[in-house]
Design an enzyme around this catalytic site. Structure first.
Site, PDB file in Angstrom:
ATOM      1  N   ASP A 195      54.531  67.012  56.930  1.00 17.90           N
ATOM      2  CA  ASP A 195      55.689  66.556  57.699  1.00 17.90           C
ATOM      3  C   ASP A 195      55.558  65.132  58.229  1.00 17.90           C
ATOM      4  OD1 ASP A 195      53.898  66.889  59.938  1.00 17.90           O
ATOM      5  OD2 ASP A 195      54.472  68.998  60.040  1.00 17.90           O
ATOM      6  N   HIS A 225      48.115  68.576  51.332  1.00 18.14           N
ATOM      7  CA  HIS A 225      49.231  69.151  50.575  1.00 18.14           C
ATOM      8  C   HIS A 225      50.357  68.156  50.349  1.00 18.14           C
ATOM      9  CE1 HIS A 225      47.718  73.375  52.026  1.00 18.14           C
ATOM     10  NE2 HIS A 225      46.934  72.817  51.136  1.00 18.14           N
ATOM     11  N   CYS A 276      55.321  61.225  35.276  1.00 20.13           N
ATOM     12  CA  CYS A 276      54.616  59.935  35.305  1.00 20.13           C
ATOM     13  C   CYS A 276      54.036  59.626  36.680  1.00 20.13           C
ATOM     14  CB  CYS A 276      55.521  58.793  34.836  1.00 20.13           C
ATOM     15  SG  CYS A 276      56.803  58.332  36.026  1.00 20.13           S
TER      16      CYS A 276
HETATM   17 ZN   LIG Z   1      58.597  59.623  35.614  1.00 20.76          ZN
END
Ligand SMILES: [Zn+2]
Length: 252
Positions: A107, A124, A135
């Protein structure tokens, strides 16, 4: 049975000597800022179980569910502000007692509270940014939010066509190795390990305090619920972080 005041005295005594504290924070520190914990009763996550990474990549229906859940959460998350527990941890940094914060939350509230971003490892990921699943290109979440608000339901990367999502780690998705390496290095070089608002149920976060224990470093756990490491901790305080941490700082 110790009183809260006695527990606080014990914790403060351990912390007073420390100059390289590592803090692991979990959902429990952010619930007091209004961010739902997926384990708590009535949580939005119980009605809408989190989408796993393999499902997100392979199923259009899972991606629709992901964005729908995010939509219902985004107001709560964007309205959230740091609470007294976040600010108390910034005070540790200001007093040069903090090596770093390792957080299971995405957050951004530790940074909002005023930490040097270099002292925060987000295990996380972060919901403040969007990331392409193919990508890896990142952009501010606000840009992707505009596309979603304009009606896109399955946004794709403008560079490679990969599916876009928030830069958080879903179940079944690997934590970037450099993030984990940094967290482990901190856990192994701290002189005190403090757990705040984590029940230590999710790996690899749950393993980090064990690394500190192997170095014979004091462990303090502040969490409403019991954790598997309570028996190994020097001090366990089952109380809200927003109540405990400001009092603890006062005693240092
Ligand atoms: Zn991409």
């Amino acid at each position: 049975m110790l009183t809260l005041q006695e527990q606080l005295q014990d914790a403060a005594e351990l912390m007073r000597e420390a100059r390289k504290i590592v803090v692991l924070t979990g959902a429990g520190i952010s619930t007091e800022s209004g961010i739902p914990d997926f384990r708590s009763p009535g949580s939005v996550w119980l009605e809408n179980p989190p989408v796993s990474y393999p499902d997100f990549i392979s199923k259009p229906e899972a991606r629709r569910r992901y964005w729908k859940t995010r939509r219902s959460l985004s107001n709560q998350v964007s309205a959230a502000r740091p609470n007294s527990a976040h600010y108390a941890l910034v005070e540790l940094e200001r007093r040069q007692m903090l090596l770093g914060i390792i957080t299971q939350n995405f957050d951004g509230l530790h940074q909002d509270a005023g930490h040097d971003p270099a002292r925060v490892v987000e295990l996380h990921g972060t919901s403040r940014e969007a990331a392409c699943t193919l990508c890896g290109t990142r952009s501010p979440m606000s840009e992707l939010q505009r596309r979603l608000d304009a009606g896109e339901t399955d946004p794709q990367c403008s560079l490679c066509g990969g599916y876009m999502k928030t830069a958080t780690i879903l179940f079944g998705q690997l934590i970037p190795p450099e993030v984990l390496t940094r967290a482990k290095a901190w856990a192994e070089s701290c002189d005190l390990f403090l757990v705040v608002g984590s029940s230590l149920q999710v790996s690899p976060a749950a393993n980090l305090p064990r690394l500190a224990l192997k170095k014979n470093v004091p462990l303090i756990i502040i969490n409403l619920m019991p954790t598997p490491l309570d028996d190994y901790a020097d001090c366990v305080i089952q109380e809200k972080a927003g109540v405990v941490l400001p009092k603890l700082i006062e005693l240092l």
